[in-house]
Design an enzyme around this catalytic site. Structure first.
Site, PDB file in Angstrom:
ATOM      1  N   HIS A 121      34.368  33.562  39.292  1.00 20.96           N
ATOM      2  CA  HIS A 121      33.847  32.416  40.057  1.00 20.96           C
ATOM      3  C   HIS A 121      34.947  31.347  40.105  1.00 20.96           C
ATOM      4  O   HIS A 121      34.823  30.276  39.513  1.00 20.96           O
ATOM      5  CB  HIS A 121      32.582  31.888  39.382  1.00 20.96           C
TER       6      HIS A 121
ATOM      7  N   ARG B  27      30.424  35.371  48.890  1.00 21.91           N
ATOM      8  CA  ARG B  27      29.742  35.525  47.599  1.00 21.91           C
ATOM      9  C   ARG B  27      29.053  36.883  47.624  1.00 21.91           C
ATOM     10  O   ARG B  27      28.217  37.150  48.490  1.00 21.91           O
ATOM     11  CB  ARG B  27      28.705  34.419  47.383  1.00 21.91           C
TER      12      ARG B  27
ATOM     13  N   ARG C  70      32.409  20.265  43.207  1.00 21.31           N
ATOM     14  CA  ARG C  70      32.571  21.500  43.998  1.00 21.31           C
ATOM     15  C   ARG C  70      33.019  21.137  45.411  1.00 21.31           C
ATOM     16  O   ARG C  70      33.866  21.801  46.010  1.00 21.31           O
ATOM     17  CB  ARG C  70      31.247  22.273  44.055  1.00 21.31           C
TER      18      ARG C  70
ATOM     19  N   CYS D   1      27.722  25.059  34.956  1.00 22.08           N
ATOM     20  CA  CYS D   1      27.954  25.269  36.396  1.00 22.08           C
ATOM     21  C   CYS D   1      26.682  25.106  37.210  1.00 22.08           C
ATOM     22  O   CYS D   1      26.744  24.870  38.412  1.00 22.08           O
ATOM     23  CB  CYS D   1      28.573  26.636  36.619  1.00 22.08           C
TER      24      CYS D   1
ATOM     25  N   ASP E  84      26.476  28.599  30.716  1.00 23.78           N
ATOM     26  CA  ASP E  84      26.001  29.145  31.998  1.00 23.78           C
ATOM     27  C   ASP E  84      24.692  29.877  31.710  1.00 23.78           C
ATOM     28  O   ASP E  84      24.366  30.171  30.554  1.00 23.78           O
ATOM     29  CB  ASP E  84      27.073  30.111  32.543  1.00 23.78           C
TER      30      ASP E  84
ATOM     31  N   GLN F 122      34.350  27.535  41.142  1.00 23.23           N
ATOM     32  CA  GLN F 122      33.692  26.764  40.089  1.00 23.23           C
ATOM     33  C   GLN F 122      34.739  26.242  39.101  1.00 23.23           C
ATOM     34  O   GLN F 122      34.736  25.063  38.735  1.00 23.23           O
ATOM     35  CB  GLN F 122      32.677  27.655  39.362  1.00 23.23           C
TER      36      GLN F 122
HETATM   37  N1   CP Z   1      27.407  26.845  40.347  1.00 20.56           N
HETATM   38  C1   CP Z   1      27.117  27.527  41.465  1.00 20.56           C
HETATM   39  O1   CP Z   1      27.908  28.342  41.973  1.00 20.56           O
HETATM   40  O2   CP Z   1      25.896  27.248  41.989  1.00 20.56           O
HETATM   41  P1   CP Z   1      25.180  27.995  43.173  1.00 20.56           P
HETATM   42  O3   CP Z   1      24.825  29.381  42.701  1.00 20.56           O
HETATM   43  O4   CP Z   1      23.982  27.176  43.479  1.00 20.56           O
HETATM   44  O5   CP Z   1      26.117  28.082  44.348  1.00 20.56           O
HETATM   45  N1  NVA Z   2      26.856  33.563  36.084  1.00 15.54           N
HETATM   46  C1  NVA Z   2      25.999  33.022  37.110  1.00 15.54           C
HETATM   47  C2  NVA Z   2      26.654  31.887  37.784  1.00 15.54           C
HETATM   48  C3  NVA Z   2      25.815  31.178  38.810  1.00 15.54           C
HETATM   49  C4  NVA Z   2      26.539  30.070  39.495  1.00 15.54           C
HETATM   50  C5  NVA Z   2      25.642  34.119  38.099  1.00 15.54           C
HETATM   51  O1  NVA Z   2      26.507  34.936  38.419  1.00 15.54           O
HETATM   52  O2  NVA Z   2      24.498  34.167  38.528  1.00 15.54           O
END
Ligand code: CP
Ligand code: NVA
Length: 313
Positions: free
Chosen positions: A131, A104, A295, A267, A226, A134
């Site tokens: 993502h 990530r 997930r 999400c 989101d 997700q």
């Molecule tokens: N939805 C999601 O990716 O959550 P986190 O940022 O908590 O991993």
């Molecule tokens: N769009 C959000 C998603 C978090 C799971 C971010 O990138 O922070």
């Protein structure tokens, strides 16, 4: 050939379906997979915060018999990548130690670079652009609640961000029409939109952007939102919140679908009173905690397929 999940572009519709089918099987019968990745290790690099993704990967890999290594890019336990070791060197070193990398981070180029220079599967656990994990879990959730993704209409309400981009690519891979409704200044990435539309044309689904949210949600089977402020956008928070102020998912917007059966997805993490009204988030049409749980199952299926614990066909 080493397979990756840099984005959903790495999966055909049949492969996407295979991940979801296997996720259904893994969820129903977890005991059958407890030794599937025994003796394997996975480097999980997190340059951004996470609750669901990190925990579900860590627990899921443990449940498959593998060793997950939760790594950061800063602080005393951080990877040298965080202070300038190249992506290429990191990829080559990790390929000598572990059997897959989950990352990530901010730039998609880091995910692509690890895949290019390493010799093990690389999984995108969220970048500024995509993502995909997700979206795979979301397909499972939609299948569970609506019977199938085929022929359904998903409307994403909010900024054209990483989650929106992955849903746009998920639509054509799962027989689902996707509409993104957003302010003109927060439209999805034009290249991703063009690719999603081309994929949609090939597979008989549509991907579109509609500025007016009430018009966009008509006939929607799924309303999805989101956070308005993604990780890394904190300095722009005020402007984003102002720009998105007409895009809250309210009871009124849910009613504008004209369907009683529409489900609400997010999400997470959620901000009640911003992108979603508390009554919707905590109401009877919300499936957000099933979505979060999935997930785990979807990622277990993905890792089984990428790491040789199950076959793609
Ligand atoms: N939805 C999601 O990716 O959550 P986190 O940022 O908590 O991993
Ligand atoms: N769009 C959000 C998603 C978090 C799971 C971010 O990138 O922070």
């Amino acid at each position: 050939m080493t397979r990756h999940l840099r984005s959903l572009l790495d999966l055909t519709p049949a492969e996407t379906n295979r991940v979801v089918d296997l996720a259904v099987e893994v969820k129903a019968n977890p005991g059958a997979y407890t030794e599937a990745l025994r003796g394997k290790s996975v480097a999980m690099i997190f340059a951004k915060q996470s609750t669901r993704t990190r925990i579900s990967f860590e627990v899921g890999l443990h449940q498959l018999g593998a060793q997950p290594l939760s790594l950061s890019t800063s602080g005393g336990t951080g990877m040298q990548m965080g202070r300038g070791e190249t992506v290429s060197d990191t990829a080559q070193v990790l390929s000598r130690f572990v059997h897959a990398i989950v990352i990530r981070t901010f730039g998609q180029d880091q995910v692509d670079g690890l895949a290019e220079h390493g010799s093990i599967p690389v999984v995108n656990a969220l970048t500024d652009l995509y993502h995909p994990c997700q979206a795979l879990a979301d397909l499972l959730t939609i299948r569970e609640h609506l019977g199938s993704t085929r022929g359904k209409k998903l409307v994403y309400v909010g900024a054209g961000n990483n989650v929106a981009h992955s849903l746009m690519l998920a639509g054509p891979r799962s027989g689902m029409d996707v509409v993104v409704t957003c302010p003109e200044s927060l439209r999805p990435n034009a290249d991703v939109l063009a690719r999603a539309q081309a994929d949609g044309a090939e597979h008989g689904t549509s991907v579109s952007v509609v500025i007016d949210p009430t018009e966009a949600v008509r006939d929607a089977d799924v309303i999805y939102t989101d956070t308005w402020v993604s990780m890394g956008e904190e300095e722009e928070a005020k402007r984003l919140i102002q720009t998105l102020s007409g895009y809250t998912v309210t009871e009124q917007l849910m009613a504008a679908t004209g369907k009683q059966s529409t489900i609400f997805m997010h999400c997470l993490p959620a901000h009640r009173g911003e992108e979603v009204a508390a009554e919707v988030m905590d109401g009877p049409r919300s499936v957000v905690f099933d979505e979060a749980e999935n997930r785990l199952h979807a990622q277990k299926a993905l890792m089984l397929l990428l790491m040789g614990g199950a076959s793609w066909s």
